[in-house]
Structures are given as structure tokens and as C-alpha cells.
Design an enzyme around this catalytic site. Structure first.
Site, mmCIF file in Angstrom:
data_model
loop_
_atom_site.group_PDB
_atom_site.id
_atom_site.type_symbol
_atom_site.label_atom_id
_atom_site.label_comp_id
_atom_site.label_asym_id
_atom_site.label_seq_id
_atom_site.Cartn_x
_atom_site.Cartn_y
_atom_site.Cartn_z
ATOM 1 N N LYS A 20 0.841 -1.196 0.000
ATOM 2 C CA LYS A 20 0.000 0.000 0.000
ATOM 3 C C LYS A 20 0.877 1.247 0.000
ATOM 4 O O LYS A 20 1.861 1.318 0.748
ATOM 5 C CB LYS A 20 -0.915 -0.023 1.236
ATOM 6 C CG LYS A 20 -1.955 1.096 1.273
ATOM 7 C CD LYS A 20 -2.887 0.955 2.475
ATOM 8 C CE LYS A 20 -3.942 2.041 2.509
ATOM 9 N NZ LYS A 20 -4.881 1.893 3.645
ATOM 10 N N SER B 183 -9.884 2.416 2.813
ATOM 11 C CA SER B 183 -8.981 3.072 1.890
ATOM 12 C C SER B 183 -8.073 2.098 1.136
ATOM 13 O O SER B 183 -7.464 2.460 0.135
ATOM 14 C CB SER B 183 -8.105 4.068 2.666
ATOM 15 O OG SER B 183 -7.275 3.374 3.603
ATOM 16 N N SER C 296 -10.461 0.234 7.195
ATOM 17 C CA SER C 296 -9.863 0.288 5.859
ATOM 18 C C SER C 296 -9.155 -0.974 5.400
ATOM 19 O O SER C 296 -8.679 -1.034 4.259
ATOM 20 C CB SER C 296 -8.892 1.472 5.764
ATOM 21 O OG SER C 296 -9.591 2.686 5.691
#
Length: 494
Positions: A79, A159, A183
């Protein structure tokens, strides 16, 4: 040969160790999948050379008879919130455009030390603020799933939407995520994969771009519970560079996995059963109870009385911390600088932030600055922190009656991109089941539980006591074995 991109973490690690295939072959297969999937927009930057370099080192160690790490030969997606030395790190924001860290985050360092390789940096909601991956400066991530009823592009959750899409679409066997208010769990539920948010402090936050420091926690996203257990074991550990890091040994979660729940009690919070609840979500929850009973658990009703205040408290505390954390992005030391001709220092700050931050980030910074201002600090921020304490107390009292808690992960299946982007409050409601565990700092996971009538994945959430990731994963494993979820998206993108 088996399609290597259909293998998960455990199968790749074990296959490389036995010599069934080389780490380089695995890296090449996933690199090819990543290159063919640009339509999904899951990656901001791809690093095929990093994946091959790590694979080469693993193959050389195996040839030399050296011991291999727990993630040896496994290429992963990272990420783009984790600092990666020599590789651009942006948090999906224009304000960090071109920033190349001279250091490595602790979590990514741990993964590389365990033998993992990096396929690239994954897209996300800007600064991890969002539930649909529509706030990224680099464009929306598109879910690999499609509804049977429509061809509309679906949200992969947020997210960590790039992470969930990459794992679900077989672009990576696993990926890192971060969970501030859901998330990891919400995108995992939307895309039919497993995601684990460990106890707050279990994984170091050092080198992770900060959103809300008292909530942010890194965790693994993978195809199943075992793969998550392996990856979490590699990610976790005490880090003196992070003042909130847990100084505790890292258990061997994989070795202790056990789906036999005899003698365990599973709590069902009555406050999570809301008016107008989606019928398919409710049916999935009932099915989850039946599966856990079948695994030997006793189902008990519990109360978490302050649940209704969790979402409002979260959307005061998280923006407040964000407004403080994001004050460092000023155009002076790194990232974007917008300097209008003849402008002074204050003008540069204003112009840089106006150009660099997206609308959702600006919204949260404004809310956070407001609730921290002199006239409103006690009325909002102090009250929210008191509510947070009450929510943590609710969980502590509930865990006197049960070992883990079962709840839905999300209030609905994945929704079409654009459906909620004009209504921030509707978007925030996506976090209604995930936020309470985050406020309390508890371990929680989402495990795939089945498909809706329109063919979209649904997840079930397990919440556990602090430090009891094992109990959470064992209950998740009991659901996984009974759900026998094997659905995957049709490959329409390549």
C-alpha cells in the site's frame, strides 16, 4: 504447471521451499498479471525489478541450503502509505508527488527480511481517507467484481482499495493494508478476500504516512486466514522507533490455527441489528451464527450500549488527528510546492495545500481544525474521547461473557463508483460496523461468507479481546471452512 497466480502465500512459500517451482517463476507470473491489469488502476507504481531481485535472492539461498524466511518467494503489493526506500511514496496525494523516501518503513523492512518481494505500490484513498477508493489523486481503483444485474464499475472499498483489488484479481497473493476505521476489513469484504486488523500497536507505525495516529494500524490482506496469519507474523513485532509499539513476543499464529471452537462463546451485539438492515446482510449474519455453532461455539447475546455514538466520535477524533498530522505538508521540505509569483510564506502554504490536498482531505482537515479550536475543543474533541472510553469499556464488559464477537463487516455489498461520492455522510455510514473495534484498539478481521443474489461478495467480521489475534483467526477459520468460499471475479480486464 499450476497457474502460479492462483496460489496463496502458504502454497507459494512451501512450493518454493520444496523446489516445485522457483521464486523467480512466481515473480514473473505475478509481474505479468500486474502488467495486464492497468484497467483496474490498482497500482500507482509497479516495481517488477524489485520482485525479481527478491526472488533471485530466495532462489540463491535455497540453492545454498540456507534457511528460508516465512514469506520466502512471495511477491506482495505494498500500500502506498508505507515508505519504501528509493521508491516513490505518495499516500495517493498530489502534495507528496515525487517524494522518494531515503528510508524503509519497519513493516516493509520486516517483510523483505522474511523473503517477500515487492510488485509495486498500491493505490488507495488519499491519505487513507475514504471508503470507496475514489479520493486518490491517481484515479479510482476499480473492483474486479461485476454485479450480475449491471455492468457498472464497483467500488473495491477503501482506503485499501488497491490492496483488495490486487489480491482479489490475482495480481498479488497478498498485500499490506492499513486500518484506521475499517480500511482493511471493509475492502476485504467488498472483494471476497480476508483482511486482519491486529491489536493497536501490534505492527509498527514507523514509516507509515500518518492519518490518525491513535487509530492507524497495519495488517495483512490475503486469500484466506492461514495466509493472513503467516503475513501478520512477518509484519508484527516490537519497534523502539514507535512509541505505541507493543513490547510483546509475536506468537506463531499459523501453527496455532484451530477451527474447533468447543467451549468458546461468541457474542452477538444487539445494537448492531439496525432498523432497515439489508436482508442479505442479516441472512449472512444468521448463517455465520449457524457455522460457529457447528464449530462447537455457544452463541450468546451481548450489549454494546454506546455503539450508536461510535461513528460520530470517530469522525471527530480521526479528523482532529489528521488536521494535526497533515500540518507538516507545507511545501517547504518535500513534495509539492506551489509558489505564486511574489507570494510570501503564508501564500505558499495556502497555495500548496489548495493544489495538493483533495476535497475529502480538505473536508477532514477543516472538521479537525474546527473541533480542536479553542471554543469547541471541550464540546467536541473532549466529549468524543470520553465516548471512546465508554466504547472500550462496553467491549471489556462484553468480553466477560464471550470470547469473540460476530458481526457483519459492512452494511451492504459493494456499491457502484460514484453512488455515494456526492454524499459524505452516506459514505461515512459504510464504517458503522468497523469503527467501534478501531476506537477500542481491538483485533478484528473480515472473512468471506458468500455471495449476494447479484453475485457480489459479503464478509463477516470477528472482533476479539486485545492481543487475542489467535482467537479471532480461529473463529474466522471456522467460518472459512464452512463457507467454503471459492468464488472469484471473471477476468474482464485483460
Amino acid at each position: 504447471m499450476t497457474d502460479l497466480t492462483e496460489l496463496g502465500v502458504a502454497a507459494i512459500r512451501d512450493g518454493v521451499a520444496k523446489g516445485d517451482f522457483t521464486a523467480r517463476e512466481v515473480a514473473e507470473a505475478f509481474n505479468a498479471n500486474v502488467a495486464a491489469a492497468s484497467a483496474l488502476n490498482a497500482f500507482i507504481v509497479t516495481t517488477p525489478e524489485k520482485a525479481l531481485e527478491a526472488a533471485g535472492a530466495v532462489d540463491a539461498d535455497r540453492a545454498a541450503g540456507k534457511a528460508l524466511g516465512s514469506m520466502a518467494g512471495v511477491p506482495i503489493g505494498m500500500k502506498d502509505l508505507f515508505a519504501t526506500q528509493g521508491v516513490q511514496t505518495t499516500a495517493a496525494s498530489h502534495i507528496l508527488g515525487g517524494f522518494v523516501p531515503p528510508y524503509e518503513s519497519t513493516v516493509s523492512s520486516n517483510l523483505w527480511a522474511a523473503g517477500a518481494g515487492m510488485l509495486g505500490k498500491l493505490n488507495l484513498d488519499q491519505f487513507a481517507m475514504g471508503s470507496s477508493n475514489e479520493t486518490s489523486y491517481f484515479g479510482n481503483v476499480i473492483s474486479p467484481w461485476r454485479s450480475r444485474d449491471s455492468n457498472a464499475e464497483l467500488a473495491p472499498g477503501g482506503s485499501s482499495g488497491g490492496s483488495s483489488t490486487a489480491v482479489s484479481a490475482r495480481l498479488a497473493p497478498a498485500a499490506t493494508g492499513t486500518d484506521t476505521g475499517g480500511s482493511i476489513r471493509q475492502p476485504a469484504a467488498f472483494t471476497g478476500i480476508t483482511g486482519v486488523k491486529p491489536t493497536y500497536g501490534r505492527c509498527s507505525r514507523w514509516g507509515v504516512v500518518a492519518f490518525a495516529s491513535s487509530l492507524d494500524q497495519a495488517g495483512p490482506m490475503a486469500r484466506d486466514i492461514r495466509d493472513c496469519a503467516i503475513m501478520l507474523g512477518a509484519m508484527a513485532g516490537f519497534d523502539p522507533k514507535d512509541s505505541t509499539s507493543l513490547d510483546m513476543p509475536v506468537p506463531d499464529w499459523e501453527a496455532a490455527l484451530n477451527a474447533d471452537l468447543k467451549g468458546k462463546k461468541v457474542g452477538i451485539p444487539r445494537e448492531y441489528r439496525m432498523d432497515g438492515m439489508d436482508a442479505e446482510i442479516e441472512a449472512s449474519w444468521e448463517q455465520g451464527k449457524a457455522w460457529l455453532r457447528d464449530a462447537g461455539a455457544e452463541i450468546v447475546d451481548i450489549s454494546l450500549p454506546h455503539t450508536k455514538y461510535a461513528l460520530p466520535a470517530y469522525y471527530i477524533i480521526a479528523p482532529a488527528e489528521a488536521s494535526s498530522n497533515l500540518a507538516r505538508y507545507d511545501g517547504v521540505r518535500y513534495g509539492l510546492r506551489d509558489l505564486p509569483e511574489g507570494a510570501g510564506l503564508q501564500d505558499m502554504y495556502a497555495a500548496t495545500r489548495a493544489a495538493g490536498f483533495g476535497d475529502e482531505v480538505k473536508r477532514r482537515v477543516l472538521i479537525g481544525t474546527y473541533v480542536l479550536s479553542a471554543g469547541f475543543y471541550d464540546a467536541y474533541y473532549t466529549q468524543a474521547q470520553k465516548v471512546r472510553t465508554l466504547i472500550a469499556r462496553d467491549f471489556a464488559e462484553a468480553f466477560e461473557q464471550c470470547d469473540v464477537i460476530l458481526a457483519p463487516t459492512t452494511p451492504s455489498a459493494a456499491f457502484p463508483l460514484g453512488d455515494k461520492s456526492d454524499d459524505p455522510l452516506s459514505m461515512y455510514l459504510n464504517d458503522v460496523f468497523a469503527v467501534p473495534a478501531s476506537l477500542a484498539g481491538l483485533p478484528a478481521l473480515s472473512v468471506p461468507a458468500g455471495l449476494t443474489q447479484s453475485g457480489l461478495p459479503l464478509g463477516l467480521q470477528i472482533i476479539g479481546k486485545a492481543f487475542d489475534e489467535q482467537g479471532v483467526m480461529n473463529a474466522g477459520l471456522a467460518i472459512e471452512q464452512r463457507a467454503n468460499f471459492s468464488a472469484k471475479p471473471d477476468r474482464w480486464w485483460a
